[in-house]
Write an enzyme that holds these catalytic residues in place. Structure first.
Site, PDB file in Angstrom:
ATOM      1  N   PRO A   1       0.739  -1.159  -0.154  1.00  0.00           N
ATOM      2  CA  PRO A   1      -0.014  -0.074   0.020  1.00  0.00           C
ATOM      3  C   PRO A   1       0.884   1.204   0.118  1.00  0.00           C
ATOM      4  CG  PRO A   1      -0.287  -1.485   1.949  1.00  0.00           C
ATOM      5  CD  PRO A   1       0.675  -2.025   1.121  1.00  0.00           C
TER       6      PRO A   1
ATOM      7  N   GLU B   1       2.689  -7.387   8.770  1.00  0.00           N
ATOM      8  CA  GLU B   1       2.877  -6.101   8.698  1.00  0.00           C
ATOM      9  C   GLU B   1       3.360  -5.590   7.612  1.00  0.00           C
ATOM     10  OE1 GLU B   1       1.297  -4.072  10.947  1.00  0.00           O
ATOM     11  OE2 GLU B   1       0.234  -5.917  11.020  1.00  0.00           O
TER      12      GLU B   1
ATOM     13  N   ASP C   1     -10.716  -0.278 -24.481  1.00  0.00           N
ATOM     14  CA  ASP C   1     -11.213  -0.520 -23.134  1.00  0.00           C
ATOM     15  C   ASP C   1     -11.265   0.785 -22.357  1.00  0.00           C
ATOM     16  OD1 ASP C   1     -11.400  -3.185 -22.886  1.00  0.00           O
ATOM     17  OD2 ASP C   1      -9.335  -3.403 -21.645  1.00  0.00           O
TER      18      ASP C   1
ATOM     19  N   ARG D   1      -3.275  -8.378 -20.852  1.00  0.00           N
ATOM     20  CA  ARG D   1      -4.350  -7.796 -21.612  1.00  0.00           C
ATOM     21  C   ARG D   1      -3.881  -6.849 -22.558  1.00  0.00           C
ATOM     22  NH1 ARG D   1      -9.694  -8.159 -20.384  1.00  0.00           N
ATOM     23  NH2 ARG D   1     -10.353  -5.996 -21.413  1.00  0.00           N
TER      24      ARG D   1
END
Ligand code: ADE
Length: 248
Positions: free
Chosen positions: A88, A115, A168, A153
């Site tokens: 993150p 963690e 897309d 893709r």
């Protein structure tokens, strides 16, 4: 293109990669995806891959030795390709990053758990860090699948229709127009007449305008970066004027 994915739960990848477009891309040799269990490189009696954090506090931290050993055994020391940590704390993944990654012949993806990973993995092994959004997941496995899917893709030959990837949402810088299939009427809701008119120029214009309308309504931030022609700009100005009239 080749992906080497490092995880302590490699079984997570099996089902997704054995389904639909990913399965076909692998079978056709357009992409190679190898998963590696970090635990296989743990050397202690219990094959530990995590330990308590120095300084105390809750949670566990992934140990550096098995991660370095796994990545260096598979992609070399120093690594022969970018080593991307899913975290993150990384830069945000979007269509532009997917396009950038699709240029590489090979990528190593490292999935954190608990963690996080020992900071020395970041310092001396990892060359890039990617987050798929501002939320915290249980591990980097789902983010790795997101990256693998979005990048695959974009590889030539993966999608049946060669134009599909370029149409897309986000490839054009705009959200996609609405899609319809049979029946022509469902629970009183009709397919727009223009889509059944057979007039391809008219259909293309309607779709373009629907894309612009959707993007204007839902993601106006994307319009600043989208490639727009004169017709598009005029249409958007008209939408804005209409809205201003409603507000007054
Ligand atoms: N690991 C946990 N949460 C994540 C996220 N949002 N993106 C990438 N890796 C993660």
């Amino acid at each position: 293109m080749r992906f080497d994915i490092f995880s302590i739960f490699p079984e997570i990848f099996e089902c997704y990669l054995q389904t639909s477009i990913m399965q076909r891309a692998i079978q056709r040799g357009l992409v190679t995806i190898e998963t590696h269990n970090i635990r296989d490189w743990a050397t202690d009696k219990h094959r530990m891959t995590d330990d308590e954090p120095f300084g105390g506090g809750g949670g566990m931290v992934m140990k550096p030795e098995p991660i370095f050993a796994a990545v260096e055994a598979v992609v070399g020391a120093p690594p022969a390709c970018p080593v991307i940590l899913l975290t993150p704390q990384g830069r945000l993944f979007d269509f532009g990053v997917a396009q950038e990654l699709a240029q590489y012949e090979r990528l190593a993806l490292l999935c954190g758990r608990y963690e996080g990973v020992d900071e020395r993995v970041r310092q001396a092994l990892v060359s890039d860090e990617i987050s798929i959004g501002d939320y915290v997941l249980t591990g980097g496995e789902l983010p790795a699948l997101v990256v693998v899917d979005a990048v695959t893709r974009l590889l030539p030959g993966v999608l049946g229709d060669p134009q599909a990837a370029s149409q897309d949402s986000h490839a054009t810088g705009l959200l996609e127009y609405p899609h319809y299939t049979r029946p022509a009427e469902f629970r009183g809701m009709k397919v727009p007449d223009v889509l059944r008119s057979g007039d391809h120029a008219k259909i293309a214009r309607w779709r373009r305008r629907q894309s612009l309308l959707r993007t204007w309504q839902r993601r106006p931030d994307l319009l600043a970066k989208a490639r727009l022609n004169e017709d598009d700009t005029e249409f958007l100005q008209e939408l804005q004027r209409k809205q201003n009239r409603e507000v007054v």
